[in-house]
Motif scaffolding. Structure first.
Motif, PDB file in Angstrom:
ATOM      1  N   PRO A  57       0.831  -1.209   0.000  1.00  0.00           N
ATOM      2  CA  PRO A  57       0.000   0.000   0.000  1.00  0.00           C
ATOM      3  C   PRO A  57       0.862   1.254   0.000  1.00  0.00           C
ATOM      4  N   LYS A  59       2.872   4.517   0.852  1.00  0.00           N
ATOM      5  CA  LYS A  59       3.461   4.980   2.105  1.00  0.00           C
ATOM      6  C   LYS A  59       3.033   6.410   2.405  1.00  0.00           C
ATOM      7  N   GLU A  60       2.973   6.743   3.687  1.00  0.00           N
ATOM      8  CA  GLU A  60       2.678   8.116   4.065  1.00  0.00           C
ATOM      9  C   GLU A  60       3.723   9.048   3.452  1.00  0.00           C
ATOM     10  N   TYR A 140      -0.313  -6.560   5.805  1.00  0.00           N
ATOM     11  CA  TYR A 140      -0.120  -5.113   5.903  1.00  0.00           C
ATOM     12  C   TYR A 140      -0.910  -4.461   7.041  1.00  0.00           C
ATOM     13  N   ARG A 142      -3.353  -2.513   7.172  1.00  0.00           N
ATOM     14  CA  ARG A 142      -3.480  -1.074   6.907  1.00  0.00           C
ATOM     15  C   ARG A 142      -4.697  -0.492   7.631  1.00  0.00           C
ATOM     16  N   GLU A 143      -4.528   0.684   8.195  1.00  0.00           N
ATOM     17  CA  GLU A 143      -5.648   1.366   8.855  1.00  0.00           C
ATOM     18  C   GLU A 143      -6.615   1.924   7.812  1.00  0.00           C
ATOM     19  N   GLY A 166      -7.788  -5.600   8.188  1.00  0.00           N
ATOM     20  CA  GLY A 166      -6.944  -4.755   7.352  1.00  0.00           C
ATOM     21  C   GLY A 166      -7.676  -4.154   6.166  1.00  0.00           C
ATOM     22  N   SER A 167      -7.273  -2.956   5.782  1.00  0.00           N
ATOM     23  CA  SER A 167      -7.959  -2.206   4.741  1.00  0.00           C
ATOM     24  C   SER A 167      -7.513  -2.560   3.326  1.00  0.00           C
ATOM     25  N   TYR A 168      -6.308  -3.119   3.175  1.00  0.00           N
ATOM     26  CA  TYR A 168      -5.709  -3.280   1.843  1.00  0.00           C
ATOM     27  C   TYR A 168      -5.397  -4.740   1.533  1.00  0.00           C
ATOM     28  N   ASP A 215      -6.941   0.859  -2.005  1.00  0.00           N
ATOM     29  CA  ASP A 215      -7.522  -0.413  -1.548  1.00  0.00           C
ATOM     30  C   ASP A 215      -8.477  -0.963  -2.599  1.00  0.00           C
TER      31      ASP A 215
END
Length: 253
Positions: A57, A59-60, A140, A142-143, A166-168, A215
């Motif tokens: 996913p 990255k920030e 992952y 992911r949030e 997970g979101s992704y 996602d």
């Protein structure tokens, strides 16, 4: 006596050569893997591996994550109540209600009574497409958008479970896109409308503030990968042909 014996042996040989007609899943005992969810067509080892198929996913700080945030903010700010209501309906994956996601655009309505083979395909492929996302989801963790932007979702009753999932990539999107691809094959004349509805089904997860744009994109990939795998599964192909034939019967073709 010899003639009777010959006829008897010939009968055995003929009966042994008769090929039994393959049974569709409607005629089989399909177990549930959890309440209301039927076992899919693919074994665990046959599922497409999302951890290998989708990229990590965004990255920030990346441009891709900035796009995710921009799209999420756009839907949070939207005042399109009709679209939000449709997104809420698209969140429903239990049957028979789940058929409404595509029945709203189809002339022939999918139901257990009217189109039993097609109804069974949708029920079974829900598990295949949904489970295909979990290698990456679990890796992952992911949030989800609402966990980051602290704004409401369209199905607050699902929030507790979603926080732990997970979101992704998006499982709902994988399911909706897999259904769209299968339905486009069964209803070729309506294929464009079906695929547009399948695309919107995934976007509904953005509208609901429960999935990022990336996602959903990754979810579509997993839905397509699942359908590709299903086309090498004998039982799925039997059911798919049965679904096509039942549609022809309804249309009197």
């Amino acid at each position: 006596m010899k003639r009777l014996l010959f006829v008897f042996i010939l009968g055995i040989l003929i009966s042994g050569c008769v090929t039994k007609k393959p049974l569709s899943s409607v005629s089989l005992e399909i177990p549930e893997i959890s309440k209301g969810i039927l076992q899919g067509y693919l074994d665990e080892q046959e599922l497409p591996n999302s951890l290998e198929l989708v990229s990590p996913p965004p990255k920030e700080g990346s441009a891709a994550f900035a796009l995710d945030q921009e799209i999420a903010a756009m839907y949070v700010a939207s005042d399109d109540e009709a679209r939000k209501e449709q997104a809420k309906k698209d969140a429903v994956l239990h049957f028979p209600e789940a058929t409404e996601a595509f029945n709203i655009i189809l002339n022939i309505q999918i139901s257990e009574e009217t189109t039993p083979n097609l109804y069974m395909i949708l029920r079974r492929t829900l598990a295949d497409a949904g489970l295909s996302t979990y290698a990456a989801k679990n890796h992952y963790q992911r949030e989800r958008p609402f966990m980051v932007n602290n704004t409401p979702i369209c199905t607050p009753e699902d929030e507790e479970g979603l926080r732990k999932d997970g979101s992704y990539p998006s499982g709902h999107t994988a399911i909706g896109w897999a259904w769209a691809l299968i339905l486009a094959e069964v209803f070729p004349v309506e294929a464009d409308a079906i695929l547009i509805r399948g695309k919107e089904f995934g976007i509904s997860r953005n509208v609901c503030n429960v999935h990022w744009h990336s996602d959903v994109v990754a979810g579509r990939l997993m839905g397509a990968a699942t359908v590709a795998k299903l086309h090498s599964n004998d039982q799925f192909l039997i059911d798919l042909e049965a679904a096509k034939q039942e549609l022809k019967a309804i249309r009197n073709e």
